[in-house]
Design an enzyme around this catalytic site. Structure first.
Site, PDB file in Angstrom:
ATOM      1  N   LYS A   1      40.621   3.214  17.752  1.00 15.63           N
ATOM      2  CA  LYS A   1      40.709   3.798  19.106  1.00 15.63           C
ATOM      3  C   LYS A   1      40.289   2.819  20.194  1.00 15.63           C
ATOM      4  O   LYS A   1      39.615   1.826  19.954  1.00 15.63           O
ATOM      5  CB  LYS A   1      39.931   5.117  19.149  1.00 15.63           C
ATOM      6  CG  LYS A   1      40.743   6.202  18.417  1.00 15.63           C
ATOM      7  CD  LYS A   1      40.220   7.589  18.578  1.00 15.63           C
ATOM      8  CE  LYS A   1      41.198   8.546  17.856  1.00 15.63           C
ATOM      9  NZ  LYS A   1      40.641   9.858  17.648  1.00 15.63           N
TER      10      LYS A   1
ATOM     11  N   ARG B   1      38.593   9.908   9.224  1.00 14.66           N
ATOM     12  CA  ARG B   1      40.060   9.901   9.393  1.00 14.66           C
ATOM     13  C   ARG B   1      40.453   8.485   9.795  1.00 14.66           C
ATOM     14  O   ARG B   1      40.069   8.016  10.861  1.00 14.66           O
ATOM     15  CB  ARG B   1      40.440  10.919  10.470  1.00 14.66           C
ATOM     16  CG  ARG B   1      41.947  11.033  10.711  1.00 14.66           C
ATOM     17  CD  ARG B   1      42.233  12.041  11.819  1.00 14.66           C
ATOM     18  NE  ARG B   1      43.654  12.190  12.048  1.00 14.66           N
ATOM     19  CZ  ARG B   1      44.381  11.368  12.810  1.00 14.66           C
ATOM     20  NH1 ARG B   1      43.824  10.337  13.420  1.00 14.66           N
ATOM     21  NH2 ARG B   1      45.664  11.588  12.959  1.00 14.66           N
TER      22      ARG B   1
HETATM   23  N1  HH2 Z   1      42.865  11.509  16.516  1.00 12.37           N
HETATM   24  C1  HH2 Z   1      44.203  11.400  16.666  1.00 12.37           C
HETATM   25  C2  HH2 Z   1      45.059  12.388  16.170  1.00 12.37           C
HETATM   26  N2  HH2 Z   1      44.568  13.463  15.514  1.00 12.37           N
HETATM   27  N3  HH2 Z   1      42.743  14.658  14.650  1.00 12.37           N
HETATM   28  C3  HH2 Z   1      41.426  14.802  14.484  1.00 12.37           C
HETATM   29  N4  HH2 Z   1      40.925  15.853  13.822  1.00 12.37           N
HETATM   30  N5  HH2 Z   1      40.533  13.879  14.974  1.00 12.37           N
HETATM   31  C4  HH2 Z   1      40.956  12.775  15.644  1.00 12.37           C
HETATM   32  O1  HH2 Z   1      40.100  11.970  16.090  1.00 12.37           O
HETATM   33  C5  HH2 Z   1      42.360  12.601  15.842  1.00 12.37           C
HETATM   34  C6  HH2 Z   1      43.239  13.589  15.325  1.00 12.37           C
HETATM   35  C7  HH2 Z   1      44.769  10.218  17.381  1.00 12.37           C
HETATM   36  O2  HH2 Z   1      45.059   9.189  16.473  1.00 12.37           O
HETATM   37  P1  HH2 Z   1      46.507   8.910  15.833  1.00 12.37           P
HETATM   38  O3  HH2 Z   1      46.945  10.047  14.982  1.00 12.37           O
HETATM   39  O4  HH2 Z   1      46.478   7.611  15.144  1.00 12.37           O
HETATM   40  O5  HH2 Z   1      47.464   8.713  17.079  1.00 12.37           O
HETATM   41  P2  HH2 Z   1      48.538   9.620  17.807  1.00 12.37           P
HETATM   42  O6  HH2 Z   1      47.848  10.854  18.293  1.00 12.37           O
HETATM   43  O7  HH2 Z   1      49.042   8.747  18.919  1.00 12.37           O
HETATM   44  O8  HH2 Z   1      49.601   9.970  16.803  1.00 12.37           O
END
Ligand code: HH2
Length: 298
Positions: A234, A268
């Protein structure tokens, strides 16, 4: 949640549909599989079913305990997609991953109809970044199907959340929110053993808020539920080390290490092998802290 060993707060059993997920001294590793064109770190990389399945297999081989599949980006400023598009991207991948790997599958969605189809296709966990506020039918679905649910804190929506996040005391406010959402979940018939909490790194948080939440992460574990830390790649890590998203692996390891040391039950992550090793080493060190050595020798 059942506490198996009062001296080790990480020991819990989660219920997730047909799975009983036991968390022992090592945290679980949730590997991220984004089947999106626009996710902030891996958008466009795993969009075909074949690419997604290969990546899920690889994450399983690298030691993942859960595969979290998301079809809608929640990065700051991301455009929401409609239910049809989310179903089109997500369901064939859930079905194929279900066949290809033996791990519990989580789906990152805020829509009850999407979650319902994903559960029918084999998902056992709903990762709801809106903490059951995005869709009035979600709580009932989770209660009815017995899947696990991740309740995450976010200030605002992905479109607006980074415009002007404001808190008095971020840790206290996030804790109060998570406690209240867990109570709402239970009032809707969800069992405590189905609930996981998540303070939501990067979701309506300034740099100082993210760092404070990580520095005081152990506070969230006092709420009595397993806690998930989603720090992977992040921006707040990039801001410290001044590196772009694909050069943050060592920075990630620092953040994951602190989350694990401070009691995270689930991490995660995108880089499963590196973060699994990081978590395993930190957990091994934690087991030799004075209090656990004394208890295990008693
Ligand atoms: N962060 C993201 C997405 N989903 N879910 C939970 N429970 N906690 C988190 O910190 C979280 C999440 C964002 O990361 P990412 O999936 O890599 O990116 P994007 O939302 O752009 O797909």
């Amino acid at each position: 949640m059942t506490l198996e060993h009062p001296s080790s707060p990480r020991h819990v059993i989660m219920t997730a549909g047909p799975h009983e997920i036991v968390i022992q001294s090592n945290p679980l590793v949730m590997g991220v599989l984004n089947v999106t064109p626009d996710s902030f770190s891996d958008g466009g990389t795993f969009v075909t079913v074949e690419q997604a399945v290969d990546h899920a297999r690889q994450m399983q081989a690298e030691g993942a305990d859960i595969i979290d599949i998301g079809a809608e980006s929640s990065r700051p400023g991301a455009h929401p997609i409609d239910e049809r598009e989310e179903l089109r991207r997500l369901i064939p991948v859930v079905e194929a991953v279900r066949e290809a790997v033996s791990l519990p599958i989580s789906v990152d969605t805020t829509k009850a109809a999407v979650a319902r189809s994903a559960i029918q296709a084999g998902a056992a966990i709903v990762n709801d970044i809106s903490a059951l506020q995005g869709d009035p039918l979600m709580a009932q679905l989770v209660a009815e199907t017995g899947v696990a649910v991740v309740l995450m804190h976010m200030q605002g929506t992905p479109q607006t959340m980074q415009q002007s996040p404001r808190y008095g005391n971020v840790v206290e406010e996030v804790m109060a929110f998570l406690q209240q959402r867990a109570q709402v979940a239970i009032a809707c018939g969800i069992r405590p053993s189905q609930i996981v909490l998540d303070p939501g790194f990067g979701f309506g948080k300034l740099q100082e808020h993210n760092l404070r939440m990580l520095a005081e992460f152990d506070a969230f574990t006092t709420l009595g539920y397993p806690v998930l830390a989603g720090v992977s790649r992040k921006q707040f890590i990039g801001n410290v080390i001044r590196r772009p998203v694909h050069e943050r692996e060592f920075g990630n390891a620092g953040a994951v290490a602190v989350a694990v040391l401070k009691g995270a039950h689930i991490i995660r992550v995108h880089d499963v092998r590196a973060m699994k090793d990081t978590a395993t080493v930190v957990s091994a060190i934690s087991r030799h802290a004075r209090s656990s050595v004394e208890v295990s020798n008693a």
